[in-house]
Design a protein around this motif. Structure first.
Motif, PDB file in Angstrom:
ATOM      1  N   ASN A  68       7.630 -15.326   6.288  1.00 12.29           N
ATOM      2  CA  ASN A  68       8.937 -14.850   5.817  1.00 12.29           C
ATOM      3  C   ASN A  68       9.836 -16.066   5.600  1.00 12.29           C
ATOM      4  O   ASN A  68       9.421 -17.212   5.830  1.00 12.29           O
ATOM      5  N   GLU A  69      11.054 -15.821   5.165  1.00  5.54           N
ATOM      6  CA  GLU A  69      11.937 -16.911   4.755  1.00  5.54           C
ATOM      7  C   GLU A  69      12.380 -17.764   5.938  1.00  5.54           C
ATOM      8  O   GLU A  69      12.615 -18.966   5.797  1.00  5.54           O
ATOM      9  N   LYS A  70      12.518 -17.133   7.094  1.00  2.56           N
ATOM     10  CA  LYS A  70      12.944 -17.891   8.274  1.00  2.56           C
ATOM     11  C   LYS A  70      11.861 -18.895   8.655  1.00  2.56           C
ATOM     12  O   LYS A  70      12.138 -20.079   8.884  1.00  2.56           O
ATOM     13  N   PRO A 373      -3.071   2.719  -5.671  1.00  2.00           N
ATOM     14  CA  PRO A 373      -3.434   3.383  -4.422  1.00  2.00           C
ATOM     15  C   PRO A 373      -2.235   4.037  -3.719  1.00  2.00           C
ATOM     16  O   PRO A 373      -2.402   5.003  -2.981  1.00  2.00           O
ATOM     17  N   HIS A 374      -1.022   3.507  -3.947  1.00  2.00           N
ATOM     18  CA  HIS A 374       0.162   4.097  -3.307  1.00  2.00           C
ATOM     19  C   HIS A 374       0.375   5.541  -3.770  1.00  2.00           C
ATOM     20  O   HIS A 374       0.798   6.399  -2.999  1.00  2.00           O
ATOM     21  N   ARG A 375       0.104   5.805  -5.058  1.00  2.00           N
ATOM     22  CA  ARG A 375       0.286   7.166  -5.567  1.00  2.00           C
ATOM     23  C   ARG A 375      -0.645   8.133  -4.825  1.00  2.00           C
ATOM     24  O   ARG A 375      -0.245   9.233  -4.452  1.00  2.00           O
ATOM     25  N   GLY A 396       8.803  -2.868  -1.845  1.00  2.00           N
ATOM     26  CA  GLY A 396       7.565  -3.232  -2.519  1.00  2.00           C
ATOM     27  C   GLY A 396       7.353  -2.254  -3.648  1.00  2.00           C
ATOM     28  O   GLY A 396       8.216  -1.423  -3.930  1.00  2.00           O
ATOM     29  N   CYS A 397       6.177  -2.333  -4.289  1.00  2.00           N
ATOM     30  CA  CYS A 397       5.881  -1.366  -5.352  1.00  2.00           C
ATOM     31  C   CYS A 397       6.057   0.056  -4.852  1.00  2.00           C
ATOM     32  O   CYS A 397       6.523   0.932  -5.571  1.00  2.00           O
ATOM     33  N   TYR A 398       5.665   0.277  -3.598  1.00  2.00           N
ATOM     34  CA  TYR A 398       5.670   1.638  -3.058  1.00  2.00           C
ATOM     35  C   TYR A 398       7.059   2.245  -2.946  1.00  2.00           C
ATOM     36  O   TYR A 398       7.190   3.450  -2.752  1.00  2.00           O
ATOM     37  N   GLY A 439       4.553  -1.810   3.308  1.00  2.00           N
ATOM     38  CA  GLY A 439       3.459  -2.542   2.662  1.00  2.00           C
ATOM     39  C   GLY A 439       2.901  -3.621   3.578  1.00  2.00           C
ATOM     40  O   GLY A 439       3.526  -3.986   4.581  1.00  2.00           O
ATOM     41  N   ASP A 440       1.758  -4.163   3.241  1.00  2.00           N
ATOM     42  CA  ASP A 440       1.115  -5.154   4.111  1.00  2.00           C
ATOM     43  C   ASP A 440       1.914  -6.463   4.183  1.00  2.00           C
ATOM     44  O   ASP A 440       2.135  -7.013   5.257  1.00  2.00           O
ATOM     45  N   SER A 441       2.394  -6.926   3.027  1.00  2.00           N
ATOM     46  CA  SER A 441       3.157  -8.177   3.045  1.00  2.00           C
ATOM     47  C   SER A 441       4.460  -7.980   3.828  1.00  2.00           C
ATOM     48  O   SER A 441       4.861  -8.841   4.613  1.00  2.00           O
ATOM     49  N   THR A 442       5.085  -6.833   3.626  1.00  2.00           N
ATOM     50  CA  THR A 442       6.329  -6.523   4.333  1.00  2.00           C
ATOM     51  C   THR A 442       6.076  -6.367   5.834  1.00  2.00           C
ATOM     52  O   THR A 442       6.904  -6.751   6.661  1.00  2.00           O
ATOM     53  N   PHE A 443       4.916  -5.804   6.177  1.00  2.00           N
ATOM     54  CA  PHE A 443       4.561  -5.644   7.589  1.00  2.00           C
ATOM     55  C   PHE A 443       4.530  -7.001   8.294  1.00  2.00           C
ATOM     56  O   PHE A 443       5.116  -7.185   9.367  1.00  2.00           O
ATOM     57  N   ASP A 467      -1.916  -1.032   2.846  1.00  2.00           N
ATOM     58  CA  ASP A 467      -2.573  -2.341   2.785  1.00  2.00           C
ATOM     59  C   ASP A 467      -3.325  -2.496   1.461  1.00  2.00           C
ATOM     60  O   ASP A 467      -4.502  -2.142   1.357  1.00  2.00           O
ATOM     61  N   ASN A 468      -2.631  -3.047   0.455  1.00  2.00           N
ATOM     62  CA  ASN A 468      -3.284  -3.269  -0.855  1.00  2.00           C
ATOM     63  C   ASN A 468      -3.708  -4.732  -1.011  1.00  2.00           C
ATOM     64  O   ASN A 468      -3.912  -5.222  -2.099  1.00  2.00           O
ATOM     65  N   SER A 469      -3.806  -5.411   0.098  1.00  2.00           N
ATOM     66  CA  SER A 469      -4.214  -6.822   0.226  1.00  2.00           C
ATOM     67  C   SER A 469      -3.515  -7.799  -0.710  1.00  2.00           C
ATOM     68  O   SER A 469      -4.101  -8.791  -1.127  1.00  2.00           O
ATOM     69  N   THR A 471       0.835  -9.133  -2.153  1.00  2.00           N
ATOM     70  CA  THR A 471       2.276  -8.918  -2.318  1.00  2.00           C
ATOM     71  C   THR A 471       2.452  -8.535  -3.782  1.00  2.00           C
ATOM     72  O   THR A 471       2.717  -9.385  -4.627  1.00  2.00           O
ATOM     73  N   ALA A 472       2.264  -7.279  -4.105  1.00  2.00           N
ATOM     74  CA  ALA A 472       2.125  -6.875  -5.512  1.00  2.00           C
ATOM     75  C   ALA A 472       3.433  -6.966  -6.290  1.00  2.00           C
ATOM     76  O   ALA A 472       3.487  -7.553  -7.368  1.00  2.00           O
ATOM     77  N   MET A 473       4.476  -6.397  -5.734  1.00  2.00           N
ATOM     78  CA  MET A 473       5.751  -6.256  -6.452  1.00  2.00           C
ATOM     79  C   MET A 473       6.236  -7.563  -7.074  1.00  2.00           C
ATOM     80  O   MET A 473       6.745  -7.582  -8.184  1.00  2.00           O
ATOM     81  N   THR A 474       6.093  -8.651  -6.337  1.00  2.00           N
ATOM     82  CA  THR A 474       6.674  -9.911  -6.784  1.00  2.00           C
ATOM     83  C   THR A 474       5.688 -10.770  -7.580  1.00  2.00           C
ATOM     84  O   THR A 474       6.005 -11.906  -7.911  1.00  2.00           O
TER      85      THR A 474
END
Ligand SMILES: Cc1ncc(C[n+]2csc(CCOP(=O)(O)OP(=O)(O)O)c2C)c(N)n1
Ligand code: SF4
Ligand code: SF4
Lengths: 610, 196
Positions: A68-70, A373-375, A396-398, A439-443, A467-469, A471-474
């Motif tokens: 994360n950013e920190k 897969p989120h759908r 995230g995308c979700y 999401g996994d990245s957010t987790f 868990d879509n393995s 960081t899809a959104m970005t």
């Protein structure tokens, strides 16, 4: 690779120009957590590293996508205090996450230059708010540079390293979406290729109260020197187009002002601030003394305006100052010619008619991809929990689950808030089912501390980890659950299931969301479980899957069996489905062949196309 | 000199790549060029627009009513941006609707394509082409963005030498797709001849 060529001009994105600037400045160490509109800075650095490695060249820098950013700031601060040139980039809200580190880092300072890029998003094109991070420069006491275009973005990145090194203080480089995502012509110059090592020498770096009290005045003294540098900076300049009225502007706003000069035939003196904090007092006062009245053109907060008003008051200058509240200038949303032209016309008392004949067209919001897969997860959850559950969601995308027909998103603050708020909802809304999506990245980014809290306090709700393995959104950046990192090196893959079990969650299930029946059953058991339950939905983002696939698979509707019940469109809503007259069909160029709809169709009318 | 062209379409159609090819071609011609694009959310099937501005320009956003052209990959996306184009400008649009998923589930409407076109013709010149079919004939629907560039160039809205556009295509697309895209470009040029 254009980004690694030399001695030519190229059309670069603002973000690519920052990456290139860092390369030319001899960056040794780079860290990030992705986020629009900053992502292409780090993605370009990652691409350069991987390209070099693939060609047998050792990259002259280390780079990572941090958790994360920190963490990204802490990693980079260690490199910078050890004397290395360091870049950390993030989106505006990322600075909130990093701010605990940054506020004290300003006291401690650095030895090698450290440039922290904050990419702000006026109009919140792809963000949860439109906060103005110039306020962080003032809050933390850090110098601030604001480019207006890609060429400046590259030059300012290089200069920011120099300023940081001279002051031994990290420097903020602030872009906005319109600068980060603007392309323009950039000169590609030489860059160094040697890899340097850090050399840490202990100093006053442990901020116990006594040291903090000692470092605070040092910081203020550094900022006084920064002000002197800003007075003389080549990025702060006056353009004289005649007349006796003045304009003070910065960043993307400058572009609209500069073009208005030509388009509206305005006579004005423009003071453009590129090194915009500390606001150079002498420069501003001289400017105010030389104009009859002045207008400040800046997006979002009246940041410069407030500084300038205070300085004018202090110096007894009474030149009228206009800004927020005049014409179309408000603290809301990004500026554009549409905002700036009519307002300047009013200020300069000239005739101008804006052609505004906006057309109403049906909105086309983004949706989850066909085959996402989120759908599948949302479809199954809705079957079990319906409309009377509370669905805290995350970023995230979700988050697109917000849209109908799924409507599986009820509450969102920031990354990780689904897990933190899930416990709060569970304790205060007793009869409702609570299902949090993350999401996994957010987790990894911000879900972990909240999960520890939920386990420790025995909160009773369901967490669905999507868990879509990636960081899809970005833009599909790697995260700690992947086995390859941002340099293309092998990395230790962190297994989410083991983490969750290790923290002490009693009920954990891992399912493939594309299996509708099993997913429904897993959610049913999780909801029935008395206590915290975690369901991990494990299936890669379909776009990653498509890249690996050799043959295109598509599905079709058997028109003899289809009864037109519309379940596939109205309830499942994969965007590949469409109506043609009274027929339902699948658009082959959109279908990704995930096959989920076969389970959705009650008439068994969907089959794989041979 | 100032030229402003808005590329519009739906996420996944290659709108940004098209704008980027044109921007690089402009640089090869020795012009100053800027573009604006929006990433992120726009990629998931949402509306996408990307301005290309050539010459004495600073703003990456086109002032309303001043664009020389809209090059739209989808009819409703041309309409959505109608206020950007000047009355002396031209709209080149593909005629194949992509129905937004929300419309499919009964939220909002998609007007008939003829109505969209006649609404736009009230403002300026419109050239409507079936770029989907042309792209498929050229070898792949994905060449649609280059078909649109070909049409725009033949209509004279880019003001860039063909040779520079072809150079940009060669530099920016994967080698195995170059030939197919050059064909798509030329078929695109051909497609607007009836309007010229
Ligand atoms: C503090 C902060 N940093 C970064 C972002 C930008 N951002 C939005 S969504 C996202 C990650 C999404 O990844 P994941 O949780 O795996 O979901 P996916 O998109 O893959 O479904 C990021 C980094 C943000 N909104 N806030
Ligand atoms: S990019 Fe991947 S995760 Fe995001 S909507 Fe598309 S398929 Fe889903
Ligand atoms: S197989 Fe069915 S659900 Fe999957 S993408 Fe194709 S149409 Fe959509």
């Amino acid at each position: 690779m254009i980004l690694l060529e030399k001695n030519r001009k190229a059309v670069l994105l603002g973000n690519e120009a920052i990456a290139r600037g860092a390369l030319e400045a001899g960056m040794d160490f780079g860290t990030t957590y992705p986020g629009t509109p900053s992502s292409e800075i780090a993605d370009s650095i990652s691409a350069m590293a991987r390209y070099m490695k693939n060609n047998g060249i050792e990259p002259p820098f280390y780079f990572e996508y941090s958790t994360n950013e920190k963490v990204a700031i802490e990693m980079a601060a260690a490199a910078a205090i050890s004397g290395l040139r360091t870049l950390t980039c993030m989106k505006h809200v990322g600075v909130n996450v990093a701010s605990d580190a940054i506020m004290t880092y300003a006291y401690v300072g650095c030895n090698g230059g450290h440039v922290i890029v904050t990419a702000d998003d006026p109009s919140a094109h792809s963000s949860q708010n439109e906060q103005d991070n110039r306020r962080f420069a003032k809050f933390a006491n850090l110098p601030l540079l604001e480019p207006s275009n890609p060429a400046e973005a590259k030059e300012m990145t290089i200069e920011a390293f120099n300023i940081s090194e001279e002051l031994k203080l990290p420097v903020l480089l602030r872009t906005t979406t319109r600068v980060s995502h603007m392309r323009g012509v950039v000169e590609l110059n030489e860059y160094p290729m040697e890899k340097r090592k850090g050399d840490f020498k202990p100093g006053d770096y442990v901020t116990v109260p006594e040291v903090a009290r000692k470092l605070h005045p040092v910081l203020l003294e550094k900022m006084e020197r920064a002000m002197e540098m800003a007075e003389k900076s080549k990025f702060n300049f006056i353009e004289d187009f005649g007349g006796s009225y003045g304009i003070i502007t910065s960043g993307a706003s400058y572009n609209y002002v500069r073009e208005a000069i030509d388009d509206l035939g305005i006579k004005a003196k423009i003071l453009k601030l590129g090194f915009s904090y500390p606001v150079p007092e002498k420069l501003i006062m001289d400017f105010l003394n030389n104009v009859e009245k002045v207008i400040v053109v800046e997006e979002l907060e009246p940041f410069m305006e407030e500084e300038i008003r205070v300085m004018a008051q202090k110096n007894g200058i009474t030149t009228p100052i206009y800004g927020k509240g005049f014409g179309r200038f408000t603290p809301l949303y990004e500026y554009s010619p549409q905002v700036v032209y009519p307002t300047l016309a009013q200020f300069f008392e000239i005739e101008y008619e804006l052609k505004e004949d906006a057309v109403e067209a049906t909105p086309r919001p983004p949706v989850l991809c066909p085959g996402c897969p989120h759908r599948a997860t949302y479809y199954a959850v809705k079957k079990v929990a319906g409309d009377d559950a509370i669905y805290p969601t995350d970023i995230g995308c979700y988050t697109l689950g917000l849209l109908p027909p799924y409507k599986t998103a009820d509450f969102l603050l920031c990354m990780g808030s689904s897990v933190g708020s899930g416990g709060g909802f569970a304790l205060t809304n007793e009869k409702k089912k609570i299902i949090s999506f993350i999401g996994d990245s957010t987790f990894f980014h911000a879900g972990l501390p909240a999960l520890v809290n939920a386990v420790h306090h025995n909160h009773n709700f369901v967490i669905a980890i999507l868990d879509n393995s990636t960081t899809a959104m970005t833009g599909h950046q790697p995260h700690p659950g992947n086995s390859i990192d941002g340099m293309g090196n092998e990395a230790v893959k962190i297994d989410i299931e083991r983490v969750v079990r290790g923290i002490g969650v009693k009920h954990v299930e891992v399912v493939n969301p594309y299996n509708m029946k099993k997913t429904i059953e897993a959610f049913r058991r999780a909801i029935e479980f008395d206590g915290l339950a975690v369901v991990i939905l494990k299936a890669p983002c379909i776009l990653l899957d498509l890249r690996r696939r050799k043959r295109k698979i598509v599905f079709e509707v058997d028109q003899d069996k289809c009864t037109g019940c519309d379940v596939c469109i109205n309830e499942f809503a994969c965007p590949a489905f469409y109506r043609e007259g009274d027929k339902i069909k699948i658009n082959e160029s959109l279908c990704t062949g995930c096959g989920y709809c076969v389970q959705v169709c009650p008439e068994k009318a969907i089959r794989r196309k041979k | 000199m100032k030229k402003s062209i808005l590329f519009a379409g739906v996420g996944g159609q290659g709108v940004i790549t098209a704008a980027n090819i044109v921007a690089n071609a402009a640089l090869k011609q020795g012009e100053n060029v800027i573009t604006s694009e929006l990433h992120g959310m726009a990629q998931r099937g949402g509306d996408v627009k990307c301005a290309v501005r050539i010459g004495d320009v600073y703003s990456s956003i086109i002032p309303p009513g001043t664009a020389d052209a809209i090059i739209s990959f989808e009819p409703m996306e041309a309409l959505r941006n109608l206020n950007v184009v000047s009355e002396d400008g031209v709209i080149i649009t593909d005629i194949n609707p992509i129905i937004p998923p929300l419309v499919s589930i009964g939220i909002g409407e998609y007007p008939p394509v003829e109505d969209i076109i006649s609404r736009m013709e009230k403002k300026c010149r419109v050239m409507a082409i079936d770029a989907d079919s042309i792209a498929r004939k050229a070898g792949n629907i994905l060449t649609k963005n280059v078909v649109m560039i070909g049409a725009a160039n033949a209509a004279g809205v880019l003001g860039i030498e063909k040779e520079n556009i072809l150079k940009a295509i060669k530099e920016m697309l994967k080698e195995k797709y170059v030939e197919m895209n050059i064909k798509a470009f030329e078929m695109g040029e051909e497609s607007v001849s009836k309007y010229l």
